[in-house]
Motif scaffolding. Structure first.
Motif, PDB file in Angstrom:
ATOM      1  N   LEU A  73       6.691  -8.560 -51.186  1.00  0.00           N
ATOM      2  CA  LEU A  73       6.841  -9.230 -49.889  1.00  0.00           C
ATOM      3  C   LEU A  73       6.554  -8.243 -48.766  1.00  0.00           C
ATOM      4  N   VAL A  74       5.710  -8.654 -47.830  1.00  0.00           N
ATOM      5  CA  VAL A  74       5.432  -7.794 -46.682  1.00  0.00           C
ATOM      6  C   VAL A  74       5.909  -8.410 -45.379  1.00  0.00           C
ATOM      7  N   ARG A  75       6.152  -9.713 -45.365  1.00  0.00           N
ATOM      8  CA  ARG A  75       6.617 -10.399 -44.156  1.00  0.00           C
ATOM      9  C   ARG A  75       7.462 -11.599 -44.546  1.00  0.00           C
ATOM     10  N   VAL A  76       8.633 -11.728 -43.925  1.00  0.00           N
ATOM     11  CA  VAL A  76       9.494 -12.903 -44.104  1.00  0.00           C
ATOM     12  C   VAL A  76      10.034 -13.297 -42.736  1.00  0.00           C
ATOM     13  N   THR A  77       9.988 -14.592 -42.457  1.00  0.00           N
ATOM     14  CA  THR A  77      10.605 -15.125 -41.254  1.00  0.00           C
ATOM     15  C   THR A  77      11.748 -16.036 -41.676  1.00  0.00           C
ATOM     16  N   VAL A  78      12.898 -15.845 -41.040  1.00  0.00           N
ATOM     17  CA  VAL A  78      14.082 -16.659 -41.308  1.00  0.00           C
ATOM     18  C   VAL A  78      14.283 -17.561 -40.093  1.00  0.00           C
ATOM     19  N   TYR A  79      14.258 -18.854 -40.317  1.00  0.00           N
ATOM     20  CA  TYR A  79      14.511 -19.849 -39.266  1.00  0.00           C
ATOM     21  C   TYR A  79      15.929 -20.363 -39.483  1.00  0.00           C
ATOM     22  N   VAL A  80      16.777 -20.248 -38.465  1.00  0.00           N
ATOM     23  CA  VAL A  80      18.179 -20.584 -38.652  1.00  0.00           C
ATOM     24  C   VAL A  80      18.663 -21.468 -37.503  1.00  0.00           C
ATOM     25  N   MET A  81      19.522 -22.403 -37.866  1.00  0.00           N
ATOM     26  CA  MET A  81      20.060 -23.333 -36.875  1.00  0.00           C
ATOM     27  C   MET A  81      21.040 -22.662 -35.922  1.00  0.00           C
ATOM     28  N   ASP A  82      21.756 -21.648 -36.378  1.00  0.00           N
ATOM     29  CA  ASP A  82      22.806 -21.025 -35.575  1.00  0.00           C
ATOM     30  C   ASP A  82      22.701 -19.507 -35.717  1.00  0.00           C
ATOM     31  N   VAL A  83      22.084 -18.855 -34.737  1.00  0.00           N
ATOM     32  CA  VAL A  83      21.884 -17.409 -34.803  1.00  0.00           C
ATOM     33  C   VAL A  83      23.222 -16.674 -34.785  1.00  0.00           C
ATOM     34  N   ALA A  84      24.180 -17.157 -34.011  1.00  0.00           N
ATOM     35  CA  ALA A  84      25.490 -16.501 -33.969  1.00  0.00           C
ATOM     36  C   ALA A  84      26.151 -16.510 -35.352  1.00  0.00           C
ATOM     37  N   GLU A  85      26.049 -17.625 -36.052  1.00  0.00           N
ATOM     38  CA  GLU A  85      26.608 -17.682 -37.408  1.00  0.00           C
ATOM     39  C   GLU A  85      25.850 -16.742 -38.334  1.00  0.00           C
ATOM     40  N   TYR A  86      24.521 -16.690 -38.189  1.00  0.00           N
ATOM     41  CA  TYR A  86      23.718 -15.781 -39.010  1.00  0.00           C
ATOM     42  C   TYR A  86      24.189 -14.339 -38.805  1.00  0.00           C
ATOM     43  N   ARG A  87      24.388 -13.969 -37.547  1.00  0.00           N
ATOM     44  CA  ARG A  87      24.859 -12.603 -37.250  1.00  0.00           C
ATOM     45  C   ARG A  87      26.249 -12.372 -37.850  1.00  0.00           C
ATOM     46  N   ALA A  88      27.126 -13.350 -37.734  1.00  0.00           N
ATOM     47  CA  ALA A  88      28.481 -13.211 -38.275  1.00  0.00           C
ATOM     48  C   ALA A  88      28.466 -13.094 -39.795  1.00  0.00           C
ATOM     49  N   GLN A  89      27.521 -13.764 -40.441  1.00  0.00           N
ATOM     50  CA  GLN A  89      27.420 -13.773 -41.903  1.00  0.00           C
ATOM     51  C   GLN A  89      26.467 -12.692 -42.422  1.00  0.00           C
ATOM     52  N   ALA A  90      25.923 -11.861 -41.537  1.00  0.00           N
ATOM     53  CA  ALA A  90      24.899 -10.884 -41.928  1.00  0.00           C
ATOM     54  C   ALA A  90      25.291 -10.013 -43.124  1.00  0.00           C
TER      55      ALA A  90
END
Length: 132
Positions: A73-90
């Motif tokens: 893998l050289v590139r991955v994009t993550v599309y997320v509904m809730d960036v704050a939750e993504y950061r909290a769950q990082a």
């Protein structure tokens, strides 16, 4: 194939991604967006970590079927509904990534979105790989 992960000293230290990836090889694999769909086309998992694990597993299954491995893998994009939750769950999401894909991180981006195709989906991953 050769892959060089580039993380310049003048940039913030990366955590869970590489700032740049230089890859040489003979085959490009473009991976369609994957959500937490099971084989019947139903979204599985109620939490972001559960859905992230299934979506990443689906992305890696497609890559494997094309002859690749997570290190390709050289590139991955993550599309997320809730960036704050993504950061909290990082930390938990990072542990899922490490377990399924290892520690060779591609160039990555996380993008907050309004919605995904399936209304139950919380996250989608797409990307591309370079194979020998």
């Amino acid at each position: 194939m050769s892959v060089e992960r580039v993380n310049p000293a003048g940039l913030s230290p990366p955590s869970g991604f590489s700032h740049a990836v230089v890859a040489t090889g003979s085959r490009l694999v473009f991976l369609a967006g994957q959500t937490a769909l099971d084989a019947d086309g139903k979204v599985v998992g109620d939490t972001l970590p559960e859905q992230f694990e299934r979506a990443l597993g689906n992305l890696l299954a497609a890559l494997h079927a094309a002859g690749g491995a997570p290190a390709d893998l050289v590139r991955v994009t993550v599309y997320v509904m809730d960036v704050a939750e993504y950061r909290a769950q990082a930390p938990q999401l990072g542990a899922v990534w490490g377990r399924l894909a290892g520690r060779d991180y591609p160039a990555m981006a996380v993008v907050g979105i309004v919605r995904l195709w399936d209304e139950r989906a919380l996250v989608e991953l797409d990307g591309f790989a370079v194979l020998p």
